[in-house]
Design an enzyme around this catalytic site. Structure first.
Site, PDB file in Angstrom:
ATOM      1  N   GLU A   1      -4.241  -5.162  -4.159  1.00 36.69           N
ATOM      2  CA  GLU A   1      -4.062  -3.572  -4.580  1.00 36.69           C
ATOM      3  C   GLU A   1      -4.760  -3.538  -6.014  1.00 36.69           C
ATOM      4  O   GLU A   1      -5.500  -2.650  -6.121  1.00 36.69           O
ATOM      5  CB  GLU A   1      -2.778  -3.447  -4.639  1.00 36.69           C
ATOM      6  CG  GLU A   1      -2.367  -2.821  -3.041  1.00 36.69           C
ATOM      7  CD  GLU A   1      -2.984  -1.552  -2.584  1.00 36.69           C
ATOM      8  OE1 GLU A   1      -3.663  -0.929  -3.117  1.00 36.69           O
ATOM      9  OE2 GLU A   1      -2.637  -1.051  -1.483  1.00 36.69           O
TER      10      GLU A   1
ATOM     11  N   CYS B   1       0.834  -1.159   0.118  1.00 31.97           N
ATOM     12  CA  CYS B   1       0.183  -0.012  -0.043  1.00 31.97           C
ATOM     13  C   CYS B   1       1.010   1.144   0.049  1.00 31.97           C
ATOM     14  O   CYS B   1       0.717   2.016  -0.782  1.00 31.97           O
ATOM     15  CB  CYS B   1      -0.793  -0.109   1.178  1.00 31.97           C
ATOM     16  SG  CYS B   1      -2.028   1.589   1.348  1.00 31.97           S
TER      17      CYS B   1
END
Length: 226
Positions: free
Chosen positions: A209, A134
């Site tokens: 993601e 992230c």
């Protein structure tokens, strides 16, 4: 090993994440508003779970020093990043009540619970490996977009987003996170079973993601695709 070893070991997935079509459309200022609003609401829900994951880092730490290292991130998430996100969302007509009332999309559930599960099943290094894509990825995306001649920097409705993740504050925070991750990874041999397991944790979180970006694009109504 270090964080770059993790990235290199899943280069194809990393490229698909950091160069995703959602990011490309955002950079050109052409991303459909429903996709962006869906992303903003889900990102709020993600941040809440992300704070829980960093709180888990305190629980998983073996020493007071390691517990103290995790605390500033938890405080920053709860006191600064979530507040900033709520304030930013208000510019797009979303209130905090709207954000709290939003149901978690499947991708959000899968990603955040995977990170928490990786941390619960493993140790603090497993947890940080799952958290790493992230911050590292957003920092890389921010740097790339602001330097890319194809990025629209004038009259781009998403310019604030680009400036946030390319900005000094976020870049410095990401660098500190990388430094912490590298400290933990230094004791691991990349080619050991332990190293391979950490690569798979990082790879899976990276794929999460990709799914997180994609669920934003998937939220575009059919009428916007014509």
């Amino acid at each position: 090993m270090n964080h770059q070893d993790l990235i290199n070991a899943c280069r194809e997935d990393w490229h698909a994440y950091t160069q995703h079509e959602f990011v490309q459309q955002l950079a050109r200022g052409v991303l459909a508003q429903p996709a962006y609003l869906h992303y903003l609401k889900q990102d709020f829900l993600f941040l809440k779970q992300y704070a829980r994951a960093y709180a888990l880092a305190i629980y998983k730490a073996d020493s007071l020093a390691d517990m103290r290292k995790a605390l500033p991130t938890v405080q920053a998430l709860l006191n600064s990043e979530v507040h900033h996100h709520v304030t930013y969302c208000a510019k797009w007509g979303l209130t905090e009540s709207d954000l709290e009332a939003e149901a978690e999309d499947f991708g959000t559930v899968a990603y955040t619970r995977y990170v928490l599960d990786a941390g619960m099943r493993g140790d603090i290094i497993d947890l940080y490996a799952a958290l790493a894509p992230c911050a590292i990825g957003y920092a890389e995306i921010g740097r790339h977009l602001v330097a890319d001649e194809n990025t629209k920097l004038e009259a781009n409705p998403f310019l604030d987003w680009i400036q946030l993740y390319s900005g000094e504050d976020f870049q410095q925070s990401a660098a500190q996170g990388i430094e912490r991750l590298d400290e933990l990874l230094a004791e691991v041999n990349l080619h050991s079973q332990r190293g391979r397991n950490l690569v798979e944790v990082f790879r899976t979180a990276t794929r999460m993601e990709i799914a997180f970006w994609q669920q934003g694009l998937d939220a575009i109504p059919a009428s916007h695709l014509i």
